[in-house]
Write a protein that holds these residues in place. Structure first.
Motif, PDB file in Angstrom:
ATOM      1  N   GLY A   1       0.824  -1.198   0.000  1.00 20.05           N
ATOM      2  CA  GLY A   1       0.000   0.000   0.000  1.00 20.05           C
ATOM      3  C   GLY A   1       0.858   1.246   0.000  1.00 20.05           C
ATOM      4  N   PRO A   2       0.242   2.408  -0.143  1.00 14.70           N
ATOM      5  CA  PRO A   2       0.979   3.672  -0.122  1.00 14.70           C
ATOM      6  C   PRO A   2       1.355   4.048   1.303  1.00 14.70           C
ATOM      7  CG  PRO A   2      -1.362   4.112  -0.274  1.00 14.70           C
ATOM      8  CD  PRO A   2      -1.212   2.615  -0.314  1.00 14.70           C
TER       9      PRO A   2
ATOM     10  N   PRO B   1       9.957   9.134  -0.205  1.00 20.73           N
ATOM     11  CA  PRO B   1      10.250   7.706  -0.385  1.00 20.73           C
ATOM     12  C   PRO B   1       9.214   6.817   0.282  1.00 20.73           C
ATOM     13  CG  PRO B   1      11.815   8.720   1.130  1.00 20.73           C
ATOM     14  CD  PRO B   1      11.052   9.830   0.507  1.00 20.73           C
ATOM     15  N   PRO B   2       8.782   5.765  -0.394  1.00 21.46           N
ATOM     16  CA  PRO B   2       7.812   4.834   0.198  1.00 21.46           C
ATOM     17  C   PRO B   2       8.401   4.100   1.396  1.00 21.46           C
ATOM     18  CG  PRO B   2       7.960   4.545  -2.194  1.00 21.46           C
ATOM     19  CD  PRO B   2       9.103   5.420  -1.793  1.00 21.46           C
ATOM     20  N   PHE B   3       7.516   3.604   2.255  1.00 25.98           N
ATOM     21  CA  PHE B   3       7.967   2.784   3.376  1.00 25.98           C
ATOM     22  C   PHE B   3       8.736   1.554   2.891  1.00 25.98           C
ATOM     23  CE2 PHE B   3       4.018   4.076   6.118  1.00 25.98           C
ATOM     24  CZ  PHE B   3       4.560   5.342   6.297  1.00 25.98           C
ATOM     25  N   ALA B   4       8.398   1.060   1.703  1.00 22.95           N
ATOM     26  CA  ALA B   4       9.052  -0.134   1.172  1.00 22.95           C
ATOM     27  C   ALA B   4      10.512   0.118   0.836  1.00 22.95           C
ATOM     28  CB  ALA B   4       8.317  -0.632  -0.072  1.00 22.95           C
ATOM     29  N   PHE B   5      10.880   1.376   0.673  1.00 18.77           N
ATOM     30  CA  PHE B   5      12.253   1.785   0.444  1.00 18.77           C
ATOM     31  C   PHE B   5      12.828   2.067   1.829  1.00 18.77           C
ATOM     32  CE2 PHE B   5      14.973   5.371  -1.626  1.00 18.77           C
ATOM     33  CZ  PHE B   5      16.042   4.511  -1.777  1.00 18.77           C
ATOM     34  N   THR B   6      13.888   1.394   2.225  1.00 14.85           N
ATOM     35  CA  THR B   6      14.335   1.529   3.614  1.00 14.85           C
ATOM     36  C   THR B   6      14.727   2.961   3.978  1.00 14.85           C
ATOM     37  OG1 THR B   6      16.516   0.692   2.902  1.00 14.85           O
ATOM     38  CG2 THR B   6      14.998  -0.877   3.963  1.00 14.85           C
TER      39      THR B   6
ATOM     40  N   LYS C   1      -5.588  -3.720  -4.372  1.00 12.71           N
ATOM     41  CA  LYS C   1      -5.696  -5.162  -4.198  1.00 12.71           C
ATOM     42  C   LYS C   1      -5.551  -5.950  -5.495  1.00 12.71           C
ATOM     43  CE  LYS C   1     -10.767  -5.212  -4.581  1.00 12.71           C
ATOM     44  NZ  LYS C   1     -12.029  -5.561  -3.892  1.00 12.71           N
ATOM     45  N   GLU C   2      -5.772  -5.331  -6.646  1.00 18.35           N
ATOM     46  CA  GLU C   2      -5.813  -6.076  -7.906  1.00 18.35           C
ATOM     47  C   GLU C   2      -4.515  -6.825  -8.177  1.00 18.35           C
ATOM     48  OE1 GLU C   2      -6.675  -5.420 -12.703  1.00 18.35           O
ATOM     49  OE2 GLU C   2      -6.752  -3.723 -11.321  1.00 18.35           O
TER      50      GLU C   2
ATOM     51  N   MET D   1       6.584  -1.751  -2.947  1.00 16.25           N
ATOM     52  CA  MET D   1       6.265  -0.481  -3.579  1.00 16.25           C
ATOM     53  C   MET D   1       4.814  -0.491  -4.060  1.00 16.25           C
ATOM     54  SD  MET D   1       9.061   1.261  -3.366  1.00 16.25           S
ATOM     55  CE  MET D   1      10.846   1.123  -3.281  1.00 16.25           C
ATOM     56  N   PRO D   2       4.085   0.583  -3.856  1.00 19.19           N
ATOM     57  CA  PRO D   2       2.651   0.564  -4.156  1.00 19.19           C
ATOM     58  C   PRO D   2       2.298   0.372  -5.622  1.00 19.19           C
ATOM     59  CG  PRO D   2       3.364   2.755  -3.450  1.00 19.19           C
ATOM     60  CD  PRO D   2       4.483   1.821  -3.173  1.00 19.19           C
TER      61      PRO D   2
END
Length: 532
Positions: free
Chosen positions: A97-98, A240-245, A148-149, A121-122
């Motif tokens: 998610g974002p 930066p997204p949370f998925a990027f440390t 979700k798709e 990454m979203p």
């Protein structure tokens, strides 16, 4: 290693052989941790124990949470994971998610419950999600309902996903959380149990899963995060997204470790970041050089006067960009180099130690050196490969590329640097960005820096381009501030400008004007897509 607190041993069993591990260093008291440690409990419960429960933890357009309220939501979600979604400790959980409060709660809840967080990454599509799911053997996903798709499509591909729980107002996770207790006893994890798997981004081919321990999550806050000297009332924000440390540290871990707040933008983009700065009085920004260049053009439309600091990472911060931001805002940017493999920034400088154009010195707790092809340090001033070690390091999950990244206990980052006699590290290029043209070694970023000094250039990327006569020539892909100026006359002007700015042989023999440069979701320019 300390006995694991996990029932599912996949992650620990998939770590490299210890003979291939980096030489972890815990010389400083700030990174010496107890053998039993749960990072989420240390951060959230620790914030409350320090008396920060009533402090704002996160601001967003929809709502604001204190640390006490954030802890309650994380605890309720942890109950849902264990009681309703049958999470087994040590299982990997996809979090998709974002940047949002829901995703922050998901990360804390997963770690508290004993899961291993795998944030993605979203904008990933099904094939990318499927590669991650299969590599990490993921059964359960927590997913923002609007995205979700891609996750559902991955499950349809028999990727291994068995259950998708949706987050967001009115969705099943929220309904399940409503009746859960406010307290949750965190899983008794070892400090060297895996807390998260961070997948590398911006490259092609098979993704690499970087495993990081619970102690490593805290170490990034107690090394670089502490260098930023967070103070009560500070508010962090960025792109930066949370998925990027880089984003996980800046917006989740660092604030909780210091008892300060993060403000989350309602949508991606630099205009949204400026809106967030203005709305919440943000004090410190985190983004790539691209973002700072974009915000210079937006500063007259927004009130950015609350800013007193900023961090640039993701790629080299050119001196021209540093000075332009300083002139526009009065703020001295902190440059830094980090890596997914290292979890966060390990070379930087703050305050009066900043030298524009230099990345900085080794962050306290880390050692860094520049080495030659033989693995030995090269003299100061000479170019070589960057090698780093410290309290964090590269542990690829079941991946032969571990032996390439870690050599003789040092993490070899793939960056070319030179070090000066004062111990400052000066970025040259990525190892694969060095352009060899007519026998000369030319660093693309150096040519980019020269081009960015020209008033007409908004952005640029320099790569090697195949040439029948010369083998390889320097090619510049340029975004102009005024696109209508593109043409032969402007190309000649830029070439002459570079010849006057740096050694003439480094000038770009090919100029390609473009409306936009290809970038990752984190704002990093994808130079490999420009190479021919």
């Amino acid at each position: 290693m300390e006995p694991s607190g996990y029932a599912d041993g996949f992650a620990r069993d998939s770590l490299p052989d210890e003979s291939d591990w980096p030489d972890f260093r815990f010389d400083r008291p700030s990174v010496q941790y107890p053998k039993r440690l749960n990072a989420a409990a240390e951060l959230l419960d620790g914030a409350i124990e320090k008396g920060w429960g009533d402090r704002a933890a996160v601001y967003s357009e929809a709502r604001t949470l204190t640390y006490a309220e954030l802890a309650v939501e994380a605890n309720r979600l942890a109950h849902v994971l264990v009681d309703d979604l049958d999470l087994v400790s040590g299982e990997r959980v996809l979090i998709h998610g974002p940047n949002s409060i829901d995703m922050m709660v998901a990360w804390y809840g997963v770690l508290k419950a004993g899961g291993i967080a795998v944030m993605t990454m979203p904008l990933l599509r099904e094939p990318e999600i499927t590669k991650i799911v299969r590599k990490a053997k993921i059964r359960l996903a927590l997913c923002a309902a609007p995205l979700k798709e891609a996750v559902e499509n991955s499950m349809a591909q028999n990727s291994g996903l068995k259950r998708i729980a949706l987050t967001g107002e009115g969705e099943d996770v929220v309904r399940l959380m409503a009746g859960k207790p406010d307290e949750f006893r965190a899983c008794d994890t070892a400090a060297d149990d895996v807390a998260l798997l961070a997948f590398t981004s911006g490259t092609t081919g098979e993704p690499k899963a970087c495993a990081h321990f619970h102690r490593s999550v805290l170490a990034m806050a107690d090394t670089f995060g502490a260098m930023l000297a967070p103070a009560p009332g500070d508010i962090y924000a960025g792109t930066p997204p949370f998925a990027f440390t880089f984003g996980l540290g800046a917006f989740v871990v660092f604030p909780a470790r210091a008892g300060i707040a993060v403000a989350l933008a309602s949508r991606p983009g630099f205009e949204a970041l400026c809106e967030t700065i203005q709305r919440f009085g943000v004090t410190h920004t985190f983004t790539a050089p691209t973002g700072y260049r974009a915000m210079i053009g937006l500063k007259d439309a927004y009130d950015l006067s609350s800013l007193k600091g900023g961090v640039s990472a993701g790629e080299h911060l050119p001196e021209a960009t540093w000075r332009a931001w300083k002139d526009a805002t009065g703020v001295s940017l902190v440059d830094g180099i980090g890596a997914t493999e290292m979890i966060h920034i390990f070379i930087s400088a703050t305050g009066r130690k900043i030298r524009p154009g230099a990345t900085g010195q080794a962050v306290p707790g880390y050692d860094a050196k520049v080495i030659g092809e033989d693995g030995r340090p090269v003299p100061d001033g000479e170019i070589g490969k960057l090698a780093v070690r410290g309290p964090t390091g590269c542990l690829y999950l079941a991946d032969d590329r571990q032996k390439i990244y870690v050599q003789d206990g040092w993490n070899i980052t793939g960056d070319l640097y030179r070090r000066d006699p004062d111990g400052y590290f000066w970025y040259v290029s990525r190892a694969d960005d060095l352009i060899v043209a007519s026998g000369y070694n030319i660093a693309g970023p150096e040519v980019e820096q020269a081009l960015l000094m020209h008033d007409a250039v908004a952005e640029c990327a320099v790569v090697g381009q195949a040439c029948e006569d010369r083998g390889t020539i320097v090619a510049a892909h340029i975004v102009l501030k005024q696109p209508l100026l593109a043409g032969d006359e402007m190309a000649k002007e830029l070439q002459d400008f570079v010849k006057l700015t740096i050694a003439p042989y480094k000038y770009p023999r090919a100029i390609h004007f473009t409306d936009a440069l290809p970038k990752t979701q984190t704002g990093k320019i994808q130079r490999f897509r420009l190479k021919s």
